[in-house]
Design a protein around this motif. Structure first.
Motif, PDB file in Angstrom:
ATOM      1  N   ASN A  79      41.414  41.439 -55.736  1.00 46.61           N
ATOM      2  CA  ASN A  79      40.241  41.325 -56.595  1.00 46.61           C
ATOM      3  C   ASN A  79      39.482  42.638 -56.712  1.00 46.61           C
ATOM      4  O   ASN A  79      39.159  43.097 -57.815  1.00 46.61           O
ATOM      5  CB  ASN A  79      39.319  40.227 -56.042  1.00 46.61           C
ATOM      6  CG  ASN A  79      38.059  40.069 -56.852  1.00 46.61           C
ATOM      7  OD1 ASN A  79      37.007  40.614 -56.510  1.00 46.61           O
ATOM      8  ND2 ASN A  79      38.140  39.343 -57.938  1.00 46.61           N
ATOM      9  N   GLU A 612      37.224  37.574 -61.608  1.00 46.20           N
ATOM     10  CA  GLU A 612      37.481  36.854 -60.353  1.00 46.20           C
ATOM     11  C   GLU A 612      38.781  36.069 -60.470  1.00 46.20           C
ATOM     12  O   GLU A 612      39.440  36.092 -61.505  1.00 46.20           O
ATOM     13  CB  GLU A 612      36.322  35.891 -60.029  1.00 46.20           C
ATOM     14  CG  GLU A 612      34.964  36.546 -59.892  1.00 46.20           C
ATOM     15  CD  GLU A 612      34.882  37.572 -58.771  1.00 46.20           C
ATOM     16  OE1 GLU A 612      35.602  37.428 -57.759  1.00 46.20           O
ATOM     17  OE2 GLU A 612      34.114  38.546 -58.920  1.00 46.20           O
ATOM     18  N   GLY A 613      39.127  35.348 -59.408  1.00 46.74           N
ATOM     19  CA  GLY A 613      40.323  34.510 -59.394  1.00 46.74           C
ATOM     20  C   GLY A 613      40.161  33.280 -60.256  1.00 46.74           C
ATOM     21  O   GLY A 613      39.038  32.899 -60.633  1.00 46.74           O
ATOM     22  N   THR A 642      40.519  36.779 -65.363  1.00 44.97           N
ATOM     23  CA  THR A 642      40.895  35.989 -64.196  1.00 44.97           C
ATOM     24  C   THR A 642      42.266  36.409 -63.695  1.00 44.97           C
ATOM     25  O   THR A 642      43.145  36.755 -64.478  1.00 44.97           O
ATOM     26  CB  THR A 642      40.917  34.483 -64.516  1.00 44.97           C
ATOM     27  OG1 THR A 642      41.693  34.254 -65.689  1.00 44.97           O
ATOM     28  CG2 THR A 642      39.532  33.961 -64.729  1.00 44.97           C
TER      29      THR A 642
END
Length: 973
Positions: A79, A612-613, A642
């Motif tokens: 990340n 972000e994830g 993502t």
């Protein structure tokens, strides 16, 4: 005379050859050397010097705050490296790319750690002053922030590390409270009693993002509800409606049974039974026809001699029925369940599984609650915060559903036994299925009805921010569709479907470590009363000022209510709320105290990118969207990127118990952070990424090849000066072709970085370095660099192109290989203040593009492949040791002959001679199937070998300098 050494009578010319010369080491030694570059960047203030550049358009990547708890794992590294590559590439494309790292500091995981410390000492958290407890949580978070900050910096991540944002900073807590009070003031906050995800172990409500799903073995039961009122056909003989549930503990809370209006139902009569069945001959059951066979099989009633279908059962029949609770009239029941159970139509009922009927406990499920609200079903309050039944509940009082250690309590089994005793148990079994668990305690959770604070997301807001709608849901959906760019595009659909279907937002948590719900309730008022909540801007201002000065801890100090209410309202008329906010509200509010309030934030309080994830569609992307739509009227971001999760090499989820984890610290210790960064750049981050020892070996091999390319350029450029520079128009075709490729790449690199396509950028650059440069350009021009006179146009042009290549490759690769490109840059341009990271990508003239030349060189390269293929056969057969010992005969078409004849094709093929022939090649000539117009016959070169350049030429030995060709003799002067 050896082919590799000069004779005794010929001088040794080795010292006259201009071999590459550089101190740049082949072995990188990244684990040992990277910390020095980190210290250097901090010393010369690279990040702040970039911020001082004026006139640049800002680009703000807003950092989704990691949790300040524990060492970093490989997902953190993925990340943060992705974020860093975004920030660095945007900066080098001319933006003012700001990155303020932040941390999520409040919440259950930290509180849980402190409680664990207390339990280990035999102490009880509830016996400790809440302010002291909160200060211990604060100190715990501070310690991990320092650890994680150093671990993030070690990855080569640039940012304002000396001034991060923390959700527990006093200003942040004040802003979070202020943002919450906007919901108080706009009327969207309300107290409701409805089922929420509840962790009995942690004794608090959980957000969807705090829940993870694991395999779990549940009890499943098929339960009879006796029909006590209906059409005569259903009452003259005992008739039951059969439900199925995997939560037997909810049966005591049943208030209705739901059916599907579009489902086909039938009435089935028991006409025979085996000994193991609990059925009674002559009794009847109502079931969905599609599921009847499976249900009867569970009841040991499968077969034509066991059951017969009597008739259809219509929706009207079902809706007219009244049922008895399975525990109606039970001994010891004290009348608790002696009420009628209605049959209600429900759109959520399907005939995909179960019986076609859904047991409805409005206090313990979303669908159940919605149906209960629609038909006015009463709520129950049978389950306590610790997951036990209320002490005075008949038969089951005090029994736990989930025990304090997270294991199953006796409640399920007790209910099943009571069902059997009451004659209501049709069948029972076990079911392994995916079940919600707390992401921290890892214990199963339950749905539990509790009074909680909610934000109504469908309530029209009269706040003057109606551009994208007047409700939070409408604003969010319009933002998703109109305002946000999604990378990958599928992210849009995921968040849209979640927002579209989500219920109201539960904000309250029954914990200690968090920003309190800064609200006051009027004593004696009901939640539906207009004056239930105190709405006063002066009170709000006092709260915010107190939090700014003393932190949110002050809310829990004795006398604070009087301090903020005195002189405005009578403090004794109000009760202070002591719940704390869901931490997703904290992180969802970060746009206000980071983007809006900081000088290095965003002018409009909106980020260019959140990254972000994929799990953050239900987490930070989601809560930030809801929060901002309530307080700003729109999304707080213009772009969302993502990435997937990290898996081991076999595609398995990483687990310490399986021993398949890869930690960033291990990778950095063995290979260096640049290898970890290169793994990120080589991977498709839009899906789950694999990592492990073999994968990292492959990444390290790619790195070595790139490093050797840069090392070769450094060596070949030693001593280059501006006096050598040649204008593109004066360069040979080969150099102009390289410039064309650079102009192509410039557009592709910029477009790729703009789209955050790091894999695409790296693949293009790596292919260019290994194919266009190493295999073609460097291979061909080695002879020129080593042997041409320094003043020759060809050599000067080559060195000019190498300089142009150097500036572009070091900057284009700098966002990925931050340490290595700095090392490369400083090797050539040392200086106390020098850094590749202070540069932009060089402007590359579009005039260098030459598509006609590129087409010509595509043809030349294809023909060259055939020649090198033919020579490789001779080398393998030991006929020659070097291509310079050959003078092949090349047969081509007239058209291609004109193309090859316009250049020194022997030079391109690195042979000492080459004869072009038009027409048909003789039998046995070498050819490649994909290049049909070229065939090659091998011939050895004639003449003597030049002792300086090793070409085999007829004129060697006839010039001023013994044993040299004309070119080398001239170069020697």
């Amino acid at each position: 005379m050896s082919s590799d050494s000069p004779s005794d009578t010929v001088p040794d010319y080795r010292d006259t050859v201009f071999l590459p010369e550089t101190a740049f080491p082949m072995r990188a030694g990244l684990p040992q050397r990277e910390p020095d570059w980190l210290a250097r960047w901090e010393r010369i203030g690279v990040y702040d010097r970039l911020r001082a550049q004026k006139g640049r358009v800002p680009f703000v990547l807003h950092d989704g705050p990691p949790y300040a708890n524990g060492h970093l794992h490989i997902g953190h590294a993925l990340n943060k490296v992705l974020k860093d590559m975004v920030v660095r590439s945007q900066q080098m494309m001319g933006r003012d790319a700001r990155y303020v790292p932040g941390w999520d500091c409040h919440g259950l995981p930290i509180e849980w750690k402190i409680e664990e410390q207390y339990r280990a000492k035999g102490l009880n958290k509830d016996d400790v002053d809440i302010v002291d407890f909160r200060q211990e949580c604060r100190r715990f978070a501070e310690g991990w922030i320092d650890v994680q900050r150093e671990e993030f910096k070690r990855l080569g991540v640039t940012g304002a590390w000396d001034r991060p944002y923390l959700t527990m900073d006093y200003h942040a807590e004040a802003v979070i409270a202020g943002e919450f009070m906007k919901f108080v003031m706009n009327g969207s906050l309300y107290q409701g009693s409805k089922p929420v995800m509840w962790s009995p172990v942690e004794k608090t409500a959980l957000a969807e993002a705090e829940v993870e799903y694991h395999d779990h073995t549940s009890h499943q039961v098929w339960v009879r509800f006796r029909v006590i009122a209906a059409d005569a056909v259903f009452t003259k003989t005992p008739t039951d409606v059969v439900i199925w549930t995997t939560t037997p503990w909810t049966i005591p809370q049943n208030r209705a049974v739901a059916f599907g209006p579009e489902i086909s139902y039938g009435l089935y009569e028991v006409i025979g039974r085996p000994e193991e069945s609990s059925a009674t001959i002559g009794h009847r059951v109502v079931l969905a026809d599609k599921l009847a066979e499976a249900v009867l099989a569970q009841g040991k009633l499968l077969g034509p001699d066991m059951v017969r279908r009597l008739c259809d059962v219509s929706s009207a029949d079902l809706q007219a029925m009244v049922l008895a609770h399975p525990f109606r009239g039970v001994e010891g029941g004290a009348g608790e369940w002696d009420y009628d159970v209605p049959m209600l139509p429900g759109d959520h009922v399907t005939d995909d599984a179960g019986t076609g009927f859904v047991h409805t406990a409005p206090s313990h499920g979303d669908d159940d609650y919605i149906l209960g609200q629609k038909f006015g079903l009463p709520m129950t309050y049978n389950v306590e915060a610790d997951g036990s039944y209320r002490p005075d509940l008949p038969l089951f009082g005090g029994q736990h559903i989930i025990l304090p250690d997270g294991k199953e309590g006796p409640a399920n089994v007790s209910v099943i036994k009571q069902l059997a005793y009451s004659g209501a148990l049709f069948a029972k079994a076990k079911l392994k299925h995916s079940y919600p668990h707390s992401w921290r305690s890892k214990a199963p959770v339950i749905y539990r009805n509790t009074p909680q604070w909610f934000v109504a997301i469908d309530k029209p807001l009269d706040d003057g921010m109606t551009t994208y709608g007047d409700t939070i849901r409408t604003r969010a959906l319009n933002s998703i569709n109109q305002l946000v760019t999604w990378t990958p595009a599928t992210g849009r659909n995921r968040l849209h479907s979640m927002i579209e279907a989500r219920p109201d937002w539960v904000l309250s948590r029954q914990r200690a470590w968090g920003v309190p719900l800064t609200a006051f309730i009027k004593k004696g008022a009901k939640p539906t009363d207009p004056d239930f909540l105190l709405r006063n801007s002066e009170v709000n201002a006092r709260i915010i000022a107190a939090f700014e000065a003393e932190s949110a801890d002050v809310w829990f100090v004795q006398g604070f209510k009087e301090r903020v209410l005195d002189g405005i309202v009578n403090p004794s008329d109000y009760v202070k709320v002591d719940d704390v906010l869901d931490v997703w509200f904290d992180s969802g509010s970060t746009h206000a105290f980071v983007l809006r309030d900081r000088e290095d934030g965003s002018a409009d309080g909106i980020a260019d990118l959140y990254l972000e994830g994929t799990d953050q569609h239900r987490g930070w992307f989601h809560s930030s969207m809801l929060q901002a739509c309530g307080t700003k009227g729109r999304a707080p971001y213009r772009g969302v990127l993502t990435h997937g999760f990290t898996l081991d090499e076999k595609g398995m989820k990483m687990s310490k118990s399986l021993g398949n984890t890869t930690s960033p610290q291990e990778v950095i210790g063995e290979y260096g952070a640049d290898i970890l960064r290169l793994w990120v750049a080589q991977s498709d981050y839009t899906v789950d990424l694999r990592i492990g020892k073999e994968i990292l070996k492959g990444v390290a091999d790619s790195y070595r090849r790139l490093r050797n390319t840069m090392r070769y350029m450094l060596g070949a450029l030693k001593g280059f000066t501006e006096a050598e520079r040649v204008e593109p128009a004066d360069m040979p075709e080969l150099e102009r072709w390289v410039l064309h490729r650079l102009a192509e790449l410039d557009g592709e690199v910029r477009e790729g970085y703009a789209k955050y396509d790091f894999q695409g950028v790296f693949q293009k650059l790596f292919t260019f370095c290994t194919t266009d440069l190493s295999a073609i350009y460097f291979d061909i021009r080695k002879d020129t660099l080593y042997c041409d006179a320094p003043t020759s146009l060809r050599r000067r042009a080559c060195r000019t192109v190498l300089d142009i290549l150097f500036h572009r490759l070091t900057t284009w690769l700098a966002p990925v290989l931050v340490f290595t490109m700095e090392e490369v840059w400083l090797e050539r341009f040392p200086g106390d203040d020098s850094s590749v990271h202070l540069l932009d990508f060089p402007e590359t003239p579009k005039a260098w593009l030459d598509t006609a030349l590129a087409r010509k060189w595509d043809a030349l390269r294809d023909a060259r492949r055939v020649v090198t293929g033919a020579l490789e056969l001779q080398r393998t057969a030991k006929v020659i040791g070097s291509s310079l010992e050959a003078a092949p005969e090349v047969f081509v078409t007239p058209t291609l002959a004109a193309v090859l004849g316009s250049v020194d094709f022997a030079e391109l093929c690195i042979t000492s001679g080459l004869n072009l022939r038009e027409g048909q090649a003789p039998e046995g000539a070498f050819a490649l199937a994909d290049v049909p117009d070229v065939a090659v016959l091998f011939h050895p070169a004639h003449g003597a070998k030049c002792e300086r350049c090793w070409r085999v030429l007829p004129d060697v030995g006839t010039h001023k300098h013994p044993g040299t060709c004309q070119r080398c003799s001239d170069a020697l002067g």
